[in-house]
Design an enzyme around this catalytic site. Structure first.
Site, PDB file in Angstrom:
ATOM      1  CB  SER A 175      -0.874  -0.011   1.258  1.00  0.00           C
ATOM      2  OG  SER A 175      -1.436   1.252   1.513  1.00  0.00           O
ATOM      3  CE  LYS A 179      -1.466  -4.143   3.310  1.00  0.00           C
ATOM      4  NZ  LYS A 179      -1.804  -5.421   2.660  1.00  0.00           N
ATOM      5  CE1 TYR A 187      -3.929  -2.277   5.230  1.00  0.00           C
ATOM      6  CE2 TYR A 187      -3.499   0.029   4.729  1.00  0.00           C
ATOM      7  CZ  TYR A 187      -3.723  -1.263   4.307  1.00  0.00           C
ATOM      8  OH  TYR A 187      -3.737  -1.553   2.962  1.00  0.00           O
TER       9      TYR A 187
END
Length: 336
Positions: free
Chosen positions: A124, A152, A148
């Site tokens: 991302s 990643k 989040y």
């Protein structure tokens, strides 16, 4: 090629499965349906006119993953499975590290045990954090403002470390910008549970009458109209980016690449384009900025052109028109 697609019933996963099937690959979807629907898999097969295999399972279950990789003689993995709501990750960080990071560890262990050495990972643009410069290229320092995004980065670091230890592997890390739109058949699209976290599905629900109005978080950013600017990319372009990434892995390597258009659209640009596509008003109010939001974020997509031979082809009008078609045909998502 036989390809295991973890999280293949989800929004980006389902669109990628369509493109994989159209390209002649055999697809095995592995999904626990915590944020997706088996109906999307049925519709993928209808669009492609070809069958795929579906296994319900959790990526933290190494034994089941090994069994599936062996049974279907998988040659590569496209790894989408993961939790993805930024706000939820702030409230429940352990759940995100368990599902996203531990799940990827179990997947890599299963791949190692079965001799599968090719993986395309769904990363991302959140790994860049607050941009130090724009447009964002792959050399930009990595930083994340929420669990989040940090999950990643941890997975990217883990894959880079794994490649150093196992240089016969083939690994691509795809850093997406803001996926929107839907398949032009109207059969599959984004189906968020509860209140949408992302802009376009919220705009779509306002246009179709499910929600009263849109709240725009911040109207005083240093941008042309004061609202946040993002690089929106059509989900079908994104799906084709995965196919291009897979086909680029002709020899052992590990690299990261942006998937974006290189064009920044503001929130109000999206609202106006959606009103044009739908013929419906999208009432909105300007609210205060949300903590952690940034003014602008858009990609430098040159590396994707160079390494993958890929570039985005669909603009904002197509993104909105396809999103609206999906919303009209499926006013309550896959429950319609």
């Amino acid at each position: 090629m036989n390809i295991l697609v973890t999280g293949g019933a989800g929004y980006i996963g389902s669109h990628t499965c369509v493109e994989l099937l159209k390209a002649g690959h055999e697809v095995i979807v592995f999904d626990n349906f915590c944020n997706s629907s088996p109906e999307s898999v049925a519709r993928v097969q209808k669009i492609a006119g070809k069958p795929l295999s579906l296994v319900k399972g959790d990526i933290r279950n190494r034994e089941q993953l090994e069994s599936v990789l062996r049974e279907f003689k998988c040659e590569a993995v496209i790894h989408f499975a993961g939790l993805k709501a930024v706000g939820e990750s702030v409230e429940q960080p352990l759940m995100y590290y368990d599902n996203n990071v531990v799940g990827t560890v179990r997947l890599l262990e299963a791949m190692e045990a079965t001799g599968v050495k090719t993986i395309v990972f769904s990363s991302s643009a959140t790994v860049y954090g607050d941009p130090q410069y724009l447009p964002l290229n792959e050399s930009h320092p990595l930083s994340a403002s929420n669990p989040y995004g940090r999950s990643k980065i941890v997975i990217e670091d883990m894959l880079r470390d794994y490649y150093r230890a196992h240089p016969d592997w083939k690994i691509v890390l795809l850093r997406y910008f803001n996926p929107v739109g839907a398949h032009d058949s109207g059969l599959i699209g984004e189906d968020p549970g509860g209140i949408p976290n992302n802009l376009m599905p919220y705009v779509a629900q306002v246009a179709v009458g499910r929600r009263e109005k849109l709240s725009i978080w911040g109207g005083d950013y240093p941008t042309p109209d004061g609202t946040g600017v993002r690089d929106f990319i059509h989900v079908v372009d994104l799906a084709n980016g995965h196919l291009a990434a897979l086909e680029s892995l002709t020899e052992p390597q590990c690299f990261a690449v942006n998937l974006g258009t290189g064009i920044g659209y503001s929130v109000l640009d999206v609202v106006k384009a959606y009103e044009k596509a739908s013929g419906k008003p999208v009432p909105y109010t300007i609210a205060g900025r949300r903590p952690g939001d940034i003014a602008s974020c858009y990609a430098d997509p040159a590396e994707a052109r160079r390494k993958l031979g890929w570039e985005a082809k669909l603009g904002l009008d197509a993104m909105c028109a396809d999103s609206w078609r999906w919303q009209q045909m499926n006013p309550n998502g896959f429950k319609s």
